[in-house]
Every structure is written in structure tokens, then in C-alpha cells.
Design a protein around this motif. Sequence first.
Motif, mmCIF file in Angstrom:
data_model
loop_
_atom_site.group_PDB
_atom_site.id
_atom_site.type_symbol
_atom_site.label_atom_id
_atom_site.label_comp_id
_atom_site.label_asym_id
_atom_site.label_seq_id
_atom_site.Cartn_x
_atom_site.Cartn_y
_atom_site.Cartn_z
ATOM 1 N N UNK A 163 1.788 8.217 2.094
ATOM 2 C CA UNK A 163 2.751 7.145 2.332
ATOM 3 C C UNK A 163 3.470 6.854 1.015
ATOM 4 N N UNK A 164 4.722 6.473 1.118
ATOM 5 C CA UNK A 164 5.520 6.159 -0.060
ATOM 6 C C UNK A 164 4.951 4.952 -0.798
ATOM 7 N N UNK A 165 5.165 4.884 -2.117
ATOM 8 C CA UNK A 165 4.768 3.722 -2.906
ATOM 9 C C UNK A 165 5.373 2.477 -2.255
ATOM 10 N N UNK A 166 4.526 1.508 -1.939
ATOM 11 C CA UNK A 166 4.899 0.284 -1.224
ATOM 12 C C UNK A 166 5.410 0.555 0.187
ATOM 13 N N UNK A 167 5.083 1.719 0.737
ATOM 14 C CA UNK A 167 5.530 2.077 2.079
ATOM 15 C C UNK A 167 4.694 1.476 3.188
ATOM 16 N N UNK A 168 3.536 0.921 2.843
ATOM 17 C CA UNK A 168 2.685 0.239 3.822
ATOM 18 C C UNK A 168 2.793 -1.248 3.538
ATOM 19 N N UNK A 169 3.438 -1.967 4.446
ATOM 20 C CA UNK A 169 3.690 -3.380 4.213
ATOM 21 C C UNK A 169 4.223 -4.023 5.483
ATOM 22 N N UNK A 170 3.946 -5.311 5.670
ATOM 23 C CA UNK A 170 4.682 -6.030 6.709
ATOM 24 C C UNK A 170 6.176 -5.973 6.390
ATOM 25 N N UNK A 171 6.996 -6.057 7.417
ATOM 26 C CA UNK A 171 8.443 -5.947 7.248
ATOM 27 C C UNK A 171 9.117 -7.261 7.636
ATOM 28 N N UNK A 176 10.253 -3.929 3.306
ATOM 29 C CA UNK A 176 8.876 -4.318 2.993
ATOM 30 C C UNK A 176 8.863 -5.668 2.275
ATOM 31 N N UNK A 177 8.026 -6.588 2.766
ATOM 32 C CA UNK A 177 7.949 -7.919 2.153
ATOM 33 C C UNK A 177 6.563 -8.218 1.598
ATOM 34 N N UNK A 178 5.655 -7.268 1.713
ATOM 35 C CA UNK A 178 4.305 -7.471 1.185
ATOM 36 C C UNK A 178 3.446 -8.303 2.116
ATOM 37 N N UNK A 179 2.158 -8.253 1.872
ATOM 38 C CA UNK A 179 1.217 -8.979 2.709
ATOM 39 C C UNK A 179 0.256 -9.807 1.892
ATOM 40 N N UNK A 238 0.820 -1.194 0.000
ATOM 41 C CA UNK A 238 0.000 0.000 0.000
ATOM 42 C C UNK A 238 0.856 1.247 0.000
ATOM 43 N N UNK A 239 0.245 2.366 -0.354
ATOM 44 C CA UNK A 239 0.931 3.653 -0.356
ATOM 45 C C UNK A 239 1.072 4.215 -1.747
ATOM 46 N N UNK A 240 1.054 5.530 -1.837
ATOM 47 C CA UNK A 240 1.236 6.219 -3.109
ATOM 48 C C UNK A 240 -0.080 6.525 -3.803
ATOM 49 N N UNK A 241 0.026 7.122 -4.995
ATOM 50 C CA UNK A 241 -1.161 7.461 -5.773
ATOM 51 C C UNK A 241 -1.909 6.181 -6.129
ATOM 52 N N UNK A 242 -3.224 6.207 -6.001
ATOM 53 C CA UNK A 242 -4.037 5.021 -6.254
ATOM 54 C C UNK A 242 -4.197 4.164 -5.015
ATOM 55 N N UNK A 243 -3.582 4.572 -3.924
ATOM 56 C CA UNK A 243 -3.663 3.819 -2.672
ATOM 57 C C UNK A 243 -3.789 4.842 -1.539
#
Length: 169
Positions: A65-73, A80-83, A56-61
Amino acid sequence: TYEQVTGDFNFGIATADYQVYYTVWMDALDRKHIVSLRGSIGNIFGDAPVFERFYGGGIGSVRGFQYRGISPRGGIKEDPIGGDFLLFAGVEYTFPLVADVLRGVVFLDSGTVERNFGINDYRVSAGFGLRWVIPFFGPIPMSLDFGFPLSRTGQDDRQLVSFSLGWTF
């Protein structure tokens, strides 16, 4: 939608997206004031590689928050490893500023990306921006947004300014 992937990895991705637009008012020049509502939910079934997971994060989200800045770590650097679970909801109000070429926007975005189905950390951001359509380029908009996280975790990557040229999908 549902997508089944087989090969080196076997997993399925189920997603649902919804958008609706309402004209709330038209001014004396027949320019529309529009409220749009957006929502997305998704879940991955199986073991997906990092590049196929949700972020998550960035335009369209969730802007702010930064593009792909919302993610499990994970990993040594807590990258960021994605969810496997995604939830997003947003509302946006757009209004004319100058003729049909410049519009203002205010927004409230929210959402989360989690390792598994469920909501542990929910992010919220608010902001404002501009939509500019340059007639020379045709109906291709330029977007400039300023987003401010209202609710976040310590590991989220923030970004004040988001810019795009063209349509977002």
C-alpha cells in the motif's frame, strides 16, 4: 508511550510497539536465517489535526500500500484524513543470498487505521524483497520490497514497489 499535546489542539496519543527476532537456522557459513515479528497499536484521545493522526502503508507499515494509503477518507475528493486508531501486525523471514551483503526477505503484513477505536476494515499484504548492504556505505541497508495486497478496500492506495536507503524507525 503516551504524549499529551496542548495548545491550539488538545489531545493525547497512546502507542505501544513490540518487535522480536528469532534466529531459526544458521547455515554452514554461520549466516543467520531470521524470523521477526512486529506489532503496533495506537489510539488518539481528543481532536487531533490531520497531520498528527495515524496513517498506514509503505515501508515500516503495511507494504503493498502507498505511504499513507491506508486511512479513513473525507472531503470532496475523498482524501486521506487519518484515523484515531491504529493496529499493525507483521511477520518477516530474512535469509542470506550472497555473503553478508545481500539478503532475501518474504513478509506478511496486516493492519488497519480507523476513525475510532475498533476494527472495521482490516488489510493484509504479502510480498518479497531484497536487503543490500554496500560495504562502501557502511552498515546502511538498501531495501527493495514488492508487496501485493490480499485484503483491501476500494479506497486504499496501492503501491507495488517500495524502496528505502537507510534504517527505518
